[in-house]
Design an enzyme around this catalytic site. Structure first.
Site, mmCIF file in Angstrom:
data_model
loop_
_atom_site.group_PDB
_atom_site.id
_atom_site.type_symbol
_atom_site.label_atom_id
_atom_site.label_comp_id
_atom_site.label_asym_id
_atom_site.label_seq_id
_atom_site.Cartn_x
_atom_site.Cartn_y
_atom_site.Cartn_z
ATOM 1 N N CYS A 29 0.814 -1.212 0.000
ATOM 2 C CA CYS A 29 0.000 0.000 0.000
ATOM 3 C C CYS A 29 0.847 1.261 0.000
ATOM 4 O O CYS A 29 2.048 1.233 0.269
ATOM 5 C CB CYS A 29 -0.901 0.036 1.242
ATOM 6 S SG CYS A 29 -2.036 -1.337 1.382
ATOM 7 N N GLY A 57 0.455 0.526 -5.225
ATOM 8 C CA GLY A 57 -0.768 -0.274 -5.203
ATOM 9 C C GLY A 57 -1.713 0.149 -6.296
ATOM 10 O O GLY A 57 -2.024 1.334 -6.415
ATOM 11 N N ASN A 135 -0.209 0.898 5.676
ATOM 12 C CA ASN A 135 0.690 0.167 4.784
ATOM 13 C C ASN A 135 1.477 -0.819 5.630
ATOM 14 O O ASN A 135 2.108 -0.433 6.610
ATOM 15 C CB ASN A 135 1.654 1.131 4.081
ATOM 16 C CG ASN A 135 2.768 0.396 3.367
ATOM 17 O OD1 ASN A 135 2.577 -0.690 2.837
ATOM 18 N ND2 ASN A 135 3.954 0.996 3.359
ATOM 19 N N GLY A 136 1.430 -2.098 5.257
ATOM 20 C CA GLY A 136 2.205 -3.083 5.989
ATOM 21 C C GLY A 136 1.410 -4.335 6.267
ATOM 22 O O GLY A 136 0.396 -4.617 5.640
ATOM 23 N N TYR A 298 13.624 -1.687 -5.203
ATOM 24 C CA TYR A 298 12.534 -1.726 -6.191
ATOM 25 C C TYR A 298 11.305 -0.899 -5.849
ATOM 26 O O TYR A 298 10.787 -0.188 -6.707
ATOM 27 C CB TYR A 298 12.129 -3.190 -6.398
ATOM 28 C CG TYR A 298 10.912 -3.394 -7.268
ATOM 29 C CD1 TYR A 298 10.926 -3.042 -8.616
ATOM 30 C CD2 TYR A 298 9.749 -3.943 -6.753
ATOM 31 C CE1 TYR A 298 9.809 -3.225 -9.425
ATOM 32 C CE2 TYR A 298 8.632 -4.133 -7.553
ATOM 33 C CZ TYR A 298 8.663 -3.765 -8.885
ATOM 34 O OH TYR A 298 7.572 -3.945 -9.668
#
Length: 497
Positions: A29, A57, A135-136, A298
């Protein structure tokens, strides 16, 4: 056992766009939060911030806003499946009026890809409203959820984000402030997380104590001089209620809305932004850190800066380290668009081999994975990426990419290069071989799906059809991120939690 890949295999390959997407790692996310104490509208800034985070995302997105001068519970929300530009339209902003807001882009690793699991998670409760973006991955979410269900709480999603929202609300009822509730809830969590919470009067962010997930603070200057033009920017970084303050997963999202980065949120820090100022709580901070190395390899946008490290520079340094480690007699260096290009540029500079753009990427092709047949999907893949034959014909090539997950993408690219006349294709990867899954919000498959986990380097080389194959070593990470404490679990099975 693998067999050598030949040019004749192209007609036999059944590789859809979905498979190529699945041959990359995916961040779960991206989060964005914004607060204008002086009352400025924020929904458009949230929109543009999410556009800048779209790479994190692409399955779903959402925006929630509120007006801090209004009554409690005036929260407004829109979320749906799809890209940000597909979900939101011009008329939406007239319905999303407010001076405080949060936004989210989602790639699912916990919970299915359905609209019910899109974020923000928004709730009304006895002390007001709450909207949360996350996020996570919370490793112990199932344990917490079971306890919540025994207390009679109904869950409407299958995400760990809803579990976290319920924890905060439960702790908020018995706490003096939302910050205290967030701290109490966060102390129960295991995993990696960056969370932004919008309450009726505050914007609060927290980063997990290991710093696995990123979170950045920024400011946008709103002053206008007497001529109707924006005055000098950021002369004073002290809090000013006329400025707008931002929390985001990446610095690039802050700059995308005309803001300036102030600093990264510290691992374990709880930061609160109100009309009176910015305060921080460091009680959950700890000495041990484990920043996700794949942000630098990345995930993060190439123009972001994360924990003081410029992402583009880190990737270029990885390419240089690869060139020093594995020299090869080649005519040109090429990068796999887009993620392999910075490392390829670094390899080219270090090895003194010309860098060439060997692939043309058509940015105007639609989302081909929704096409109805495998044949149509394969056609769309080749329309999206093609080889510039004049650049590669009769050349010995070094091709650089950030990773090999299942190997399907690299196999097809090598076939395309050799069909275009390349004499040899040497593969260099700017990360070590993937051997273990990730549990902290990165979509790394099980070990069974990781090609390097069950097969030797030589077997992988034969499978993808490369003339040689070399990876970056774990020791070479020092050239990318210096002495930054990083999580390397997907390479060495040493998990921080």
């Amino acid at each position: 056992m693998f067999k050598e890949c030949s040019l004749n295999d192209l007609s036999k390959m059944d590789i859809s766009e979905t498979e190529i997407k699945n041959d990359k790692l995916h961040e779960e996310c991206g989060v964005f939060g914004i607060y204008s104490p002086s009352g400025g509208e924020v929904s458009k800034d949230v929109y543009y911030g999410l556009i800048a985070l779209q790479h994190r995302g692409q399955e779903a997105c959402g925006i929630a806003v509120s007006d801090t001068s209004g009554e409690k519970g005036n929260l407004k929300l829109k979320k749906d499946m799809g890209l940000v530009s597909e979900v939101f339209h011009k008329e939406d902003f007239s319905n999303l009026k407010g001076n405080i807001g949060v936004g989210h882009v989602r790639y699912s690793t916990t919970g299915g890809s359905v609209v019910e699991n899109a974020q923000p998670i928004a709730m009304n409760y006895i002390k007001g409203s709450l909207a949360l973006v996350h996020n996570g991955n919370i490793v112990n979410a199932n344990e917490l959820k079971e306890k919540q269900m025994y207390r009679g709480l109904a869950h409407y999603t299958t995400t760990d984000s809803e579990v976290l929202a319920y924890e905060i609300i439960g702790d908020r009822v018995n706490s003096g402030s939302i910050e205290e509730a967030i701290k109490k809830s966060a102390s129960k969590l295991k995993g990696g997380f960056a969370v932004v919470v919008m309450s009726p009067r505050k914007l609060v962010g927290i980063r997990d104590p290991f710093g696995i997930k990123p979170l950045v603070l920024g400011v946008k200057n709103n002053f206008v001089d007497g001529k109707g033009e924006q005055g000098s920017l950021f002369d004073n970084e002290k809090f000013d209620k006329h400025n707008t303050y931002i929390l985001a997963s990446e610095s690039s999202a802050i700059r995308a809305v005309g803001g300036k980065v102030i600093r990264d949120i510290k691992p374990g820090e709880i930061i609160s932004i109100t009309s009176k100022g910015i305060t921080s709580d460091y009680d959950l901070c700890q000495e041990k850190k484990a920043h996700c190395i794949f942000e630098y390899i990345y995930f993060a946008r190439n123009d972001s800066v994360m924990d003081g490290i410029a992402i583009h520079t880190a990737r270029e340094m990885a390419g240089r380290a690869l060139a020093r480690k594995s020299k090869v007699d080649a005519d040109i260096v090429v990068g796999v668009p887009e993620s392999g290009i910075p490392a390829a540029m670094g390899y080219s500079k270090e090895a003194n081999i010309p860098y060439v753009q060997a692939f043309y990427k058509n940015s105007y092709i639609g989302r081909s994975f929704i096409k109805p047949t495998d044949e149509e999907r394969r056609d769309a893949v080749h329309m999206k990426l093609s080889v510039l034959e004049d650049e590669v014909k009769d050349k010995n090539i070094v091709i650089i990419d950030d990773s090999i997950v299942r190997g399907t993408t690299m196999k097809q690219l090598i076939i395309m290069l050799k069909q275009a006349g390349a004499k040899a294709v040497h593969v260099r990867i700017s990360s070590p071989p993937f051997l273990y899954p990730c549990y902290y919000g990165t979509d790394v498959p099980t070990s069974k799906q990781l090609i390097a986990s069950k097969h030797s380097n030589e077997d992988v080389r034969k499978n993808i059809g490369a003339d040689s194959l070399e990876y970056l070593s774990i020791e070479d990470f020092k050239y990318m991120v210096g002495d930054l404490q990083i999580c390397k679990a997907c390479f060495n099975n040493d998990y921080p939690v």
